[in-house]
Design an enzyme around this catalytic site. Structure first.
Site, short mmCIF file in Angstrom:
data_model
loop_
_atom_site.label_atom_id
_atom_site.label_comp_id
_atom_site.label_asym_id
_atom_site.label_seq_id
_atom_site.Cartn_x
_atom_site.Cartn_y
_atom_site.Cartn_z
N GLU A 166 -0.87 2.98 3.68
CA GLU A 166 0.25 3.25 2.78
C GLU A 166 0.20 2.40 1.50
OE1 GLU A 166 0.56 2.63 6.11
OE2 GLU A 166 1.07 4.67 6.75
N ASN A 167 -0.54 1.30 1.53
CA ASN A 167 -0.59 0.43 0.35
C ASN A 167 -1.31 1.05 -0.85
OD1 ASN A 167 -0.80 -2.62 2.36
ND2 ASN A 167 0.98 -1.73 1.36
N TRP A 168 -2.01 2.17 -0.65
CA TRP A 168 -2.63 2.87 -1.79
C TRP A 168 -1.57 3.39 -2.75
CZ3 TRP A 168 -7.58 1.99 -2.41
CH2 TRP A 168 -8.41 1.81 -1.28
N TRP A 228 7.44 -13.77 -3.12
CA TRP A 228 7.11 -15.18 -3.37
C TRP A 228 6.83 -15.38 -4.86
CZ3 TRP A 228 2.98 -17.77 -5.50
CH2 TRP A 228 2.86 -19.14 -5.20
N HIS A 281 -0.44 -12.69 -4.14
CA HIS A 281 -1.59 -12.33 -3.29
C HIS A 281 -2.64 -13.45 -3.32
CE1 HIS A 281 0.23 -8.53 -2.76
NE2 HIS A 281 -0.09 -8.00 -3.92
N ASP A 341 3.37 -10.60 5.09
CA ASP A 341 4.23 -9.93 4.11
C ASP A 341 4.98 -10.94 3.24
OD1 ASP A 341 5.36 -7.76 2.84
OD2 ASP A 341 6.88 -7.38 4.37
N SER A 345 -2.69 -1.75 4.19
CA SER A 345 -2.38 -0.57 5.01
C SER A 345 -2.79 0.70 4.28
CB SER A 345 -0.88 -0.53 5.31
OG SER A 345 -0.15 -0.15 4.16
C1 IPE Z 1 2.81 -4.26 5.57
O1 IPE Z 1 3.48 -4.75 4.46
C2 IPE Z 1 1.34 -4.13 5.27
C3 IPE Z 1 0.61 -5.38 5.13
C4 IPE Z 1 1.08 -6.57 5.32
C5 IPE Z 1 -0.77 -5.24 4.77
P1 IPE Z 1 4.17 -3.77 3.40
O2 IPE Z 1 4.83 -4.61 2.40
O3 IPE Z 1 3.20 -2.77 2.92
O4 IPE Z 1 5.25 -3.01 4.31
P2 IPE Z 1 6.58 -2.26 3.93
O5 IPE Z 1 6.25 -1.38 2.77
O6 IPE Z 1 7.59 -3.29 3.59
O7 IPE Z 1 6.94 -1.52 5.17
C1 IPE Z 2 2.02 -8.47 1.54
O1 IPE Z 2 2.87 -8.83 0.52
C2 IPE Z 2 0.63 -8.16 1.06
C3 IPE Z 2 0.24 -6.75 1.22
C4 IPE Z 2 0.98 -5.79 1.69
C5 IPE Z 2 -1.09 -6.41 0.79
P1 IPE Z 2 3.64 -7.74 -0.35
O2 IPE Z 2 2.78 -7.41 -1.52
O3 IPE Z 2 4.03 -6.57 0.48
O4 IPE Z 2 4.90 -8.56 -0.82
P2 IPE Z 2 6.41 -8.05 -0.89
O5 IPE Z 2 6.74 -7.48 0.44
O6 IPE Z 2 6.47 -7.03 -1.97
O7 IPE Z 2 7.18 -9.28 -1.20
MG MG Z 3 5.71 -6.16 1.58
#
Ligand code: IPE
Ligand code: IPE
Ligand code: MG
Length: 253
Positions: A81-83, A39, A51, A34, A79
Protein backbone atom coordinates in the site's frame (compact mmCIF):
# COMPACT_ATOMS: atom_id res chain seq x y z
CA UNK A 1 29.96 -9.59 23.43
CA UNK A 2 26.77 -10.03 25.38
CA UNK A 3 24.02 -7.46 25.65
CA UNK A 4 25.09 -6.76 29.25
CA UNK A 5 28.30 -5.23 27.95
CA UNK A 6 26.23 -2.52 26.26
CA UNK A 7 24.25 -1.47 29.24
CA UNK A 8 26.24 0.79 31.50
CA UNK A 9 25.98 -0.33 35.14
CA UNK A 10 23.26 1.65 36.85
CA UNK A 11 21.64 2.66 33.54
CA UNK A 12 17.96 2.17 32.78
CA UNK A 13 18.87 -0.50 30.20
CA UNK A 14 20.94 -2.41 32.75
CA UNK A 15 18.03 -2.36 35.18
CA UNK A 16 15.55 -3.55 32.53
CA UNK A 17 17.94 -6.26 31.44
CA UNK A 18 18.18 -7.54 35.00
CA UNK A 19 14.40 -7.79 35.23
CA UNK A 20 14.01 -9.76 32.00
CA UNK A 21 13.83 -13.54 32.31
CA UNK A 22 16.38 -14.72 29.72
CA UNK A 23 14.80 -18.16 29.63
CA UNK A 24 11.41 -16.83 28.53
CA UNK A 25 12.40 -14.50 25.74
CA UNK A 26 10.13 -14.29 22.70
CA UNK A 27 11.61 -16.39 19.90
CA UNK A 28 10.34 -14.10 17.19
CA UNK A 29 9.52 -10.39 17.39
CA UNK A 30 7.78 -8.59 14.52
CA UNK A 31 7.77 -4.80 14.31
CA UNK A 32 5.56 -2.34 12.44
CA UNK A 33 8.02 0.55 12.28
CA UNK A 34 5.63 3.49 12.14
CA UNK A 35 5.72 7.22 12.86
CA UNK A 36 8.71 8.45 10.86
CA UNK A 37 6.65 11.14 9.13
CA UNK A 38 5.13 12.44 12.36
CA UNK A 39 8.53 12.41 14.06
CA UNK A 40 9.81 14.68 11.29
CA UNK A 41 6.66 16.85 11.29
CA UNK A 42 7.13 17.64 14.98
CA UNK A 43 10.57 18.95 14.14
CA UNK A 44 9.36 20.88 11.08
CA UNK A 45 11.49 18.61 8.89
CA UNK A 46 10.48 16.87 5.65
CA UNK A 47 9.03 13.35 6.08
CA UNK A 48 12.11 11.79 4.52
CA UNK A 49 14.23 13.15 7.39
CA UNK A 50 12.14 10.87 9.62
CA UNK A 51 12.90 7.87 7.41
CA UNK A 52 16.60 8.67 7.56
CA UNK A 53 16.49 9.01 11.33
CA UNK A 54 14.63 5.68 11.52
CA UNK A 55 17.69 3.86 10.19
CA UNK A 56 19.50 4.49 13.47
CA UNK A 57 16.64 2.70 15.26
CA UNK A 58 16.85 -0.22 12.84
CA UNK A 59 20.59 -0.57 13.57
CA UNK A 60 20.04 -0.48 17.30
CA UNK A 61 17.09 -2.89 17.36
CA UNK A 62 18.72 -5.40 14.99
CA UNK A 63 21.92 -5.48 17.01
CA UNK A 64 20.13 -5.62 20.37
CA UNK A 65 17.83 -8.42 19.21
CA UNK A 66 20.74 -10.46 17.93
CA UNK A 67 22.64 -10.01 21.19
CA UNK A 68 19.59 -10.97 23.20
CA UNK A 69 19.61 -14.22 21.24
CA UNK A 70 16.25 -13.93 19.47
CA UNK A 71 15.63 -16.51 16.77
CA UNK A 72 13.97 -14.07 14.39
CA UNK A 73 13.20 -10.38 13.98
CA UNK A 74 10.79 -9.28 11.26
CA UNK A 75 10.70 -5.60 10.31
CA UNK A 76 7.89 -4.11 8.22
CA UNK A 77 9.78 -1.66 6.01
CA UNK A 78 7.53 -1.08 2.98
CA UNK A 79 4.00 -2.26 2.33
CA UNK A 80 2.27 -2.91 -0.99
CA UNK A 81 0.00 0.00 0.00
CA UNK A 82 2.97 2.36 0.47
CA UNK A 83 3.24 2.79 -3.33
CA UNK A 84 0.36 5.27 -2.91
CA UNK A 85 2.82 7.77 -1.43
CA UNK A 86 4.41 10.57 -3.50
CA UNK A 87 7.01 9.26 -5.91
CA UNK A 88 9.78 11.27 -4.29
CA UNK A 89 9.08 9.70 -0.89
CA UNK A 90 9.04 6.18 -2.38
CA UNK A 91 12.31 6.94 -4.18
CA UNK A 92 13.96 8.08 -0.96
CA UNK A 93 12.71 5.01 0.89
CA UNK A 94 14.19 2.71 -1.77
CA UNK A 95 17.49 4.62 -1.73
CA UNK A 96 17.66 4.46 2.06
CA UNK A 97 16.97 0.76 1.93
CA UNK A 98 19.84 0.19 -0.49
CA UNK A 99 22.10 2.38 1.62
CA UNK A 100 21.19 0.51 4.80
CA UNK A 101 21.82 -2.89 3.26
CA UNK A 102 25.10 -1.77 1.72
CA UNK A 103 26.46 -0.10 4.83
CA UNK A 104 25.20 -2.60 7.37
CA UNK A 105 25.98 -5.84 5.58
CA UNK A 106 29.39 -6.32 7.17
CA UNK A 107 28.00 -5.56 10.62
CA UNK A 108 25.05 -7.90 10.11
CA UNK A 109 27.41 -10.61 8.88
CA UNK A 110 29.81 -10.06 11.79
CA UNK A 111 26.92 -10.58 14.20
CA UNK A 112 26.18 -13.96 12.57
CA UNK A 113 22.77 -12.68 11.40
CA UNK A 114 21.03 -14.26 8.41
CA UNK A 115 19.35 -11.65 6.23
CA UNK A 116 16.17 -12.37 4.31
CA UNK A 117 13.74 -10.15 2.38
CA UNK A 118 10.08 -11.17 2.27
CA UNK A 119 7.33 -9.76 0.06
CA UNK A 120 6.92 -9.33 -3.68
CA UNK A 121 10.63 -8.70 -4.11
CA UNK A 122 10.49 -9.47 -7.83
CA UNK A 123 8.51 -6.24 -8.36
CA UNK A 124 11.24 -4.04 -6.87
CA UNK A 125 13.70 -2.25 -9.12
CA UNK A 126 16.81 -4.13 -10.14
CA UNK A 127 19.31 -2.08 -8.14
CA UNK A 128 17.34 -2.83 -4.96
CA UNK A 129 17.07 -6.54 -5.77
CA UNK A 130 20.81 -6.69 -6.40
CA UNK A 131 21.60 -5.31 -2.94
CA UNK A 132 19.10 -7.64 -1.28
CA UNK A 133 20.44 -10.65 -3.16
CA UNK A 134 23.99 -9.80 -2.16
CA UNK A 135 23.01 -9.57 1.49
CA UNK A 136 21.07 -12.84 1.35
CA UNK A 137 23.93 -14.68 -0.37
CA UNK A 138 26.61 -13.32 1.96
CA UNK A 139 24.72 -14.26 5.12
CA UNK A 140 22.96 -17.44 4.01
CA UNK A 141 25.09 -19.79 6.14
CA UNK A 142 24.96 -17.68 9.30
CA UNK A 143 23.55 -19.50 12.28
CA UNK A 144 22.46 -16.61 14.51
CA UNK A 145 19.31 -14.51 14.33
CA UNK A 146 17.21 -14.34 11.19
CA UNK A 147 16.58 -10.75 10.12
CA UNK A 148 13.48 -10.71 7.96
CA UNK A 149 12.75 -7.46 6.19
CA UNK A 150 9.23 -7.16 4.78
CA UNK A 151 9.36 -5.17 1.54
CA UNK A 152 6.56 -4.62 -0.93
CA UNK A 153 4.79 -6.79 1.59
CA UNK A 154 1.07 -7.34 2.20
CA UNK A 155 -0.42 -10.08 4.34
CA UNK A 156 -3.23 -10.73 1.88
CA UNK A 157 -0.83 -10.75 -1.07
CA UNK A 158 1.25 -13.31 0.86
CA UNK A 159 -1.80 -15.54 1.26
CA UNK A 160 -2.58 -15.19 -2.47
CA UNK A 161 1.05 -16.10 -3.32
CA UNK A 162 0.84 -19.03 -0.90
CA UNK A 163 -2.28 -20.42 -2.61
CA UNK A 164 -0.69 -20.04 -6.03
CA UNK A 165 2.48 -21.82 -4.90
CA UNK A 166 0.42 -24.65 -3.46
CA UNK A 167 -1.64 -25.03 -6.64
CA UNK A 168 1.54 -25.05 -8.74
CA UNK A 169 3.03 -27.76 -6.54
CA UNK A 170 -0.13 -29.89 -6.85
CA UNK A 171 -0.10 -29.49 -10.63
CA UNK A 172 3.56 -30.46 -10.92
CA UNK A 173 3.80 -33.25 -8.38
CA UNK A 174 0.21 -34.31 -7.89
CA UNK A 175 0.60 -33.58 -4.18
CA UNK A 176 -2.53 -35.03 -2.61
CA UNK A 177 -2.06 -34.24 1.07
CA UNK A 178 -5.16 -32.54 2.48
CA UNK A 179 -4.75 -28.84 3.11
CA UNK A 180 -3.84 -28.25 6.75
CA UNK A 181 -2.56 -25.32 8.77
CA UNK A 182 0.92 -26.89 8.73
CA UNK A 183 0.85 -27.23 4.94
CA UNK A 184 -0.22 -23.60 4.47
CA UNK A 185 2.53 -22.46 6.86
CA UNK A 186 5.09 -24.32 4.75
CA UNK A 187 4.18 -22.29 1.68
CA UNK A 188 4.17 -18.87 3.35
CA UNK A 189 7.10 -16.46 2.93
CA UNK A 190 7.92 -17.25 6.56
CA UNK A 191 8.16 -21.02 6.07
CA UNK A 192 10.24 -22.63 8.80
CA UNK A 193 10.15 -19.57 11.08
CA UNK A 194 8.12 -19.75 14.30
CA UNK A 195 5.14 -17.36 14.38
CA UNK A 196 5.88 -14.04 16.11
CA UNK A 197 5.39 -14.23 19.87
CA UNK A 198 5.37 -10.47 20.11
CA UNK A 199 4.15 -7.86 17.63
CA UNK A 200 5.29 -4.30 18.32
CA UNK A 201 3.78 -1.25 16.64
CA UNK A 202 5.30 2.17 17.23
CA UNK A 203 3.54 5.56 17.06
CA UNK A 204 0.29 4.52 18.70
CA UNK A 205 -1.78 3.40 15.72
CA UNK A 206 -4.15 0.57 16.71
CA UNK A 207 -4.16 -1.44 13.51
CA UNK A 208 -2.37 -4.25 11.74
CA UNK A 209 -2.03 -2.53 8.32
CA UNK A 210 -1.97 -5.83 6.41
CA UNK A 211 1.05 -7.25 8.24
CA UNK A 212 1.60 -11.02 8.75
CA UNK A 213 -2.12 -11.81 8.90
CA UNK A 214 -1.75 -15.56 9.15
CA UNK A 215 1.26 -15.60 11.45
CA UNK A 216 -0.02 -13.26 14.17
CA UNK A 217 -3.03 -15.42 15.06
CA UNK A 218 -1.78 -15.68 18.68
CA UNK A 219 0.91 -13.02 18.91
CA UNK A 220 0.95 -10.69 21.89
CA UNK A 221 0.43 -7.14 20.65
CA UNK A 222 2.36 -4.22 22.11
CA UNK A 223 1.57 -0.71 20.92
CA UNK A 224 3.71 2.18 22.08
CA UNK A 225 3.21 5.91 21.38
CA UNK A 226 6.96 6.27 20.75
CA UNK A 227 7.72 7.16 17.13
CA UNK A 228 10.00 4.74 15.32
CA UNK A 229 13.02 7.12 15.10
CA UNK A 230 12.93 7.39 18.91
CA UNK A 231 12.56 3.64 19.51
CA UNK A 232 15.79 2.21 20.96
CA UNK A 233 17.10 -0.73 22.97
CA UNK A 234 15.46 0.58 26.13
CA UNK A 235 12.03 0.53 24.46
CA UNK A 236 12.62 -2.96 23.11
CA UNK A 237 13.50 -4.20 26.58
CA UNK A 238 10.36 -2.52 27.98
CA UNK A 239 8.24 -4.30 25.35
CA UNK A 240 9.82 -7.66 26.23
CA UNK A 241 9.24 -7.06 29.93
CA UNK A 242 5.57 -6.29 29.26
CA UNK A 243 5.37 -9.43 27.08
CA UNK A 244 6.69 -11.49 30.00
CA UNK A 245 3.93 -10.13 32.22
CA UNK A 246 1.23 -11.41 29.85
CA UNK A 247 -0.56 -14.68 30.42
CA UNK A 248 -0.68 -16.50 27.06
CA UNK A 249 -3.67 -18.78 27.28
CA UNK A 250 -4.24 -19.79 23.64
CA UNK A 251 -7.92 -20.26 24.36
CA UNK A 252 -7.29 -22.40 27.45
CA UNK A 253 -7.66 -21.30 31.03
C1 IPE B 1 2.60 0.35 7.99
O1 IPE B 1 2.66 1.71 8.20
C2 IPE B 1 3.63 -0.07 6.98
C3 IPE B 1 5.01 0.01 7.41
C4 IPE B 1 5.43 0.31 8.61
C5 IPE B 1 5.99 -0.32 6.41
P1 IPE B 1 1.72 2.72 7.39
O2 IPE B 1 2.01 4.07 7.90
O3 IPE B 1 1.85 2.50 5.94
O4 IPE B 1 0.26 2.24 7.84
P2 IPE B 1 -1.12 3.00 7.84
O5 IPE B 1 -1.24 3.67 6.51
O6 IPE B 1 -1.09 3.97 8.96
O7 IPE B 1 -2.12 1.92 8.06
C1 IPE C 1 6.77 4.42 8.77
O1 IPE C 1 6.59 5.77 9.02
C2 IPE C 1 7.65 4.16 7.58
C3 IPE C 1 6.97 3.54 6.43
C4 IPE C 1 5.70 3.25 6.36
C5 IPE C 1 7.79 3.25 5.29
P1 IPE C 1 5.49 6.62 8.25
O2 IPE C 1 6.12 7.19 7.03
O3 IPE C 1 4.27 5.82 8.00
O4 IPE C 1 5.22 7.77 9.30
P2 IPE C 1 3.81 8.38 9.71
O5 IPE C 1 2.92 7.25 10.08
O6 IPE C 1 3.30 9.12 8.53
O7 IPE C 1 4.13 9.26 10.86
MG1 MG D 1 2.57 5.51 9.10
Amino acid sequence: MELEDFAKPGSQEADLLKRIDKKRLPKHIAVIMDGNGRWAGLRKLPRVAGHRAGIESVRDIVESSARLGLEALTLYAFSVENWKRPRSEVRTLMNLLKEYVRLELSNVHKNNIRFQAIGRIQELEESVRTELQRAMNTTKDNTGMLLNVALNYSGRAEIVDTFNRMFREVKQNGHKAPVSEELISQFLYTSGIPDPDLLIRTSGEMRISNFLLWQIAYSEIYITPTFWPDFRRKHLLEAILEYQRRDRRYGGI
